[in-house]
Structure formats: C-alpha cells, structure tokens
Write a protein that holds these residues in place. Structure first.
Motif, short mmCIF file in Angstrom:
data_model
loop_
_atom_site.label_atom_id
_atom_site.label_comp_id
_atom_site.label_asym_id
_atom_site.label_seq_id
_atom_site.Cartn_x
_atom_site.Cartn_y
_atom_site.Cartn_z
N PRO A 1 0.81 -1.23 0.00
CA PRO A 1 0.00 0.00 0.00
C PRO A 1 0.84 1.28 0.00
O PRO A 1 0.37 2.34 -0.39
CB PRO A 1 -0.83 -0.09 1.28
CG PRO A 1 -0.42 -1.31 1.99
CD PRO A 1 0.58 -2.03 1.18
N LEU A 2 2.10 1.15 0.40
CA LEU A 2 2.98 2.31 0.44
C LEU A 2 3.64 2.56 -0.92
O LEU A 2 4.28 3.61 -1.11
CB LEU A 2 4.07 2.12 1.51
CG LEU A 2 3.57 1.89 2.94
CD1 LEU A 2 4.73 1.56 3.85
CD2 LEU A 2 2.83 3.12 3.43
N GLY A 3 3.53 1.60 -1.84
CA GLY A 3 4.15 1.75 -3.16
C GLY A 3 5.62 1.42 -3.17
O GLY A 3 6.34 1.78 -4.11
N GLY A 4 6.09 0.71 -2.17
CA GLY A 4 7.50 0.36 -2.08
C GLY A 4 7.78 -1.04 -2.60
O GLY A 4 6.94 -1.93 -2.49
N THR A 5 8.95 -1.20 -3.16
CA THR A 5 9.39 -2.52 -3.62
C THR A 5 10.79 -2.79 -3.08
O THR A 5 11.61 -1.87 -2.95
CB THR A 5 9.44 -2.62 -5.15
OG1 THR A 5 10.28 -1.58 -5.66
CG2 THR A 5 8.06 -2.48 -5.76
N SER B 1 20.95 -7.88 3.11
CA SER B 1 22.41 -7.90 3.16
C SER B 1 22.85 -8.82 4.29
O SER B 1 22.03 -9.44 4.97
CB SER B 1 22.95 -6.49 3.38
OG SER B 1 22.61 -6.06 4.69
N ALA B 2 24.15 -8.89 4.52
CA ALA B 2 24.68 -9.72 5.60
C ALA B 2 24.19 -9.23 6.96
O ALA B 2 24.08 -10.01 7.89
CB ALA B 2 26.20 -9.72 5.55
N LEU B 3 23.88 -7.95 7.05
CA LEU B 3 23.37 -7.39 8.30
C LEU B 3 21.85 -7.46 8.38
O LEU B 3 21.26 -7.03 9.36
CB LEU B 3 23.81 -5.94 8.45
CG LEU B 3 25.32 -5.72 8.51
CD1 LEU B 3 25.64 -4.23 8.53
CD2 LEU B 3 25.91 -6.41 9.72
N GLY B 4 21.20 -7.97 7.33
CA GLY B 4 19.74 -8.08 7.33
C GLY B 4 19.04 -6.85 6.78
O GLY B 4 17.82 -6.73 6.90
N LEU B 5 19.80 -5.92 6.18
CA LEU B 5 19.19 -4.70 5.63
C LEU B 5 18.62 -4.97 4.25
O LEU B 5 19.22 -5.67 3.43
CB LEU B 5 20.24 -3.59 5.53
CG LEU B 5 20.82 -3.09 6.86
CD1 LEU B 5 21.96 -2.13 6.59
CD2 LEU B 5 19.74 -2.44 7.69
N MET B 6 17.44 -4.36 3.99
CA MET B 6 16.81 -4.45 2.67
C MET B 6 16.66 -3.03 2.14
O MET B 6 16.27 -2.13 2.87
CB MET B 6 15.44 -5.11 2.76
CG MET B 6 15.45 -6.55 3.08
SD MET B 6 13.79 -7.20 2.92
CE MET B 6 14.05 -8.87 3.41
N ARG B 7 16.95 -2.86 0.85
CA ARG B 7 16.76 -1.56 0.21
C ARG B 7 15.34 -1.53 -0.34
O ARG B 7 14.94 -2.38 -1.10
CB ARG B 7 17.76 -1.34 -0.91
CG ARG B 7 17.60 0.02 -1.58
CD ARG B 7 18.61 0.25 -2.67
NE ARG B 7 19.98 0.12 -2.19
CZ ARG B 7 20.65 1.10 -1.54
NH1 ARG B 7 20.07 2.25 -1.34
NH2 ARG B 7 21.88 0.91 -1.13
N ILE B 8 14.59 -0.52 0.08
CA ILE B 8 13.21 -0.31 -0.37
C ILE B 8 13.21 0.92 -1.27
O ILE B 8 13.69 1.98 -0.88
CB ILE B 8 12.25 -0.09 0.82
CG1 ILE B 8 12.46 -1.14 1.92
CG2 ILE B 8 10.81 -0.05 0.34
CD1 ILE B 8 12.18 -2.54 1.50
N SER B 9 12.68 0.77 -2.51
CA SER B 9 12.66 1.87 -3.48
C SER B 9 11.22 2.29 -3.76
O SER B 9 10.29 1.49 -3.69
CB SER B 9 13.32 1.44 -4.78
OG SER B 9 14.67 1.12 -4.55
N PHE B 10 11.10 3.57 -4.13
CA PHE B 10 9.79 4.16 -4.43
C PHE B 10 9.88 4.94 -5.73
O PHE B 10 10.94 5.45 -6.09
CB PHE B 10 9.36 5.09 -3.29
CG PHE B 10 9.24 4.36 -1.97
CD1 PHE B 10 8.05 3.77 -1.61
CD2 PHE B 10 10.33 4.25 -1.13
CE1 PHE B 10 7.94 3.09 -0.42
CE2 PHE B 10 10.23 3.57 0.06
CZ PHE B 10 9.04 2.99 0.42
N ALA B 11 8.75 5.06 -6.40
CA ALA B 11 8.71 5.76 -7.69
C ALA B 11 8.77 7.28 -7.50
O ALA B 11 9.25 7.99 -8.37
CB ALA B 11 7.45 5.37 -8.46
N GLU B 12 8.28 7.79 -6.37
CA GLU B 12 8.21 9.24 -6.14
C GLU B 12 8.73 9.58 -4.75
O GLU B 12 8.67 8.77 -3.83
CB GLU B 12 6.77 9.74 -6.26
CG GLU B 12 6.12 9.46 -7.59
CD GLU B 12 4.64 9.79 -7.57
OE1 GLU B 12 4.16 10.37 -6.56
OE2 GLU B 12 3.96 9.48 -8.54
N ALA B 13 9.19 10.81 -4.60
CA ALA B 13 9.71 11.26 -3.31
C ALA B 13 8.60 11.32 -2.27
O ALA B 13 8.82 11.04 -1.09
CB ALA B 13 10.36 12.63 -3.46
#
Length: 162
Positions: free
Chosen positions: A118-122, A128-140
C-alpha cells in the motif's frame, strides 16, 4: 563305469554331446583353427597407431566449438537481458527514492510485502549480511510517507536507515 550305472549314463551323455557338437555346421576342427591362426600370425603387421598430423581433428573440434558459440549468441544471448531493470550491476546507482530497512527476524516475506504494497515500495536489494533491505519508491512523496509508516511499525521494523 561297469559297477556304477549313473556314471555310465553320464559318460554316454557327454559322448553324445561331443558327437553332436562335432557334426554341427560351422564347427572347425583343430587343424583348420591352427591354419587360420598361423595365417594371421604370418600376415604383414599393421601399424598400432596412426601417425597422421592431428590438425584435421583439431580443426573439426574448433569448428564445432565455433558453431556452438554462434548458436549460443543467436539463441540465448538476446534473451539474457530481455527485461531491462530486472538486474542491476553493483556499480550502478540505486533508485533516488530509496532507503534501507532492518525488519525483525520473525518477519516473513509475506508480512513485509503486505506492509510495503500500500505504500508503493518494492524491495530492490537485500537482505544484506546485516539483514538490511533496500526499499525503493517511484516518487519522493511516497518515500516520505513510507518513512513515517515504517518508523511507527515497531512490530515488524527494527530500524530505518536513510
């Protein structure tokens, strides 16, 4: 054999088998076998190896390799990068409207996707090795709204790094 009838019967059986085998078609007697064998022994010896230069065989293998590479380039090569944006090189910069999130260890991918949809994030990278995920969005604007929601989702989100 005169005293043992079973032994006499066995010897008679063996003699009849030998007689049948010697009268069978295609049976060679010992002299014919020796004649054939001695003719092979006296024959001109043939070379045990072939001393021709191996360049013809090498050219055959090279031609097969060239054809295999050409077939790969024509059939498989164009399909590898068919969908642009599906793969990202390590040197390529990620999307401008992105941040990193560390979800709690008990969070499933289904729960994470349900939170982000619902937030529009993918999810564009990770974990990563630390468990971090990069979440990207189409707009600011979507990114800023998602930051607020994820910072207040303590049951699934451990921390958000901008």
């Amino acid at each position: 054999m005169a005293k043992d009838t079973s032994l006499a019967a066995e010897v008679d059986l063996m003699r009849s088998v030998r007689a049948e085998l010697s009268s069978a078609p295609g049976h060679e007697n010992a002299d014919a076998v020796w004649d054939r064998l001695s003719a092979e022994i006296d024959a001109e010896p043939q070379a045990a190896n072939d001393n021709r230069r191996p360049w013809r065989q090498t050219l055959k293998y090279a031609a097969v390799a060239v054809l295999a590479v050409a077939a790969w380039q024509v059939t498989v090569g164009p399909r590898i990068n068919q969908v642009p944006g599906e793969f990202r090189a390590a040197s390529e910069q990620p999307a401008a409207f992105a941040f990193q999130v560390k979800f709690v260890e008990s969070a499933t991918i289904g729960e994470i996707t349900a939170l982000l949809a619902p937030l529009g994030g993918t999810i564009t990278d990770g974990p990563s090795a630390l468990g971090l995920m990069r979440i990207s969005f189409a707009e600011a604007g979507l990114r800023e709204e998602a930051l607020d929601v994820l910072n207040n989702s303590g049951e699934l989100v451990e921390f958000v790094a901008e």
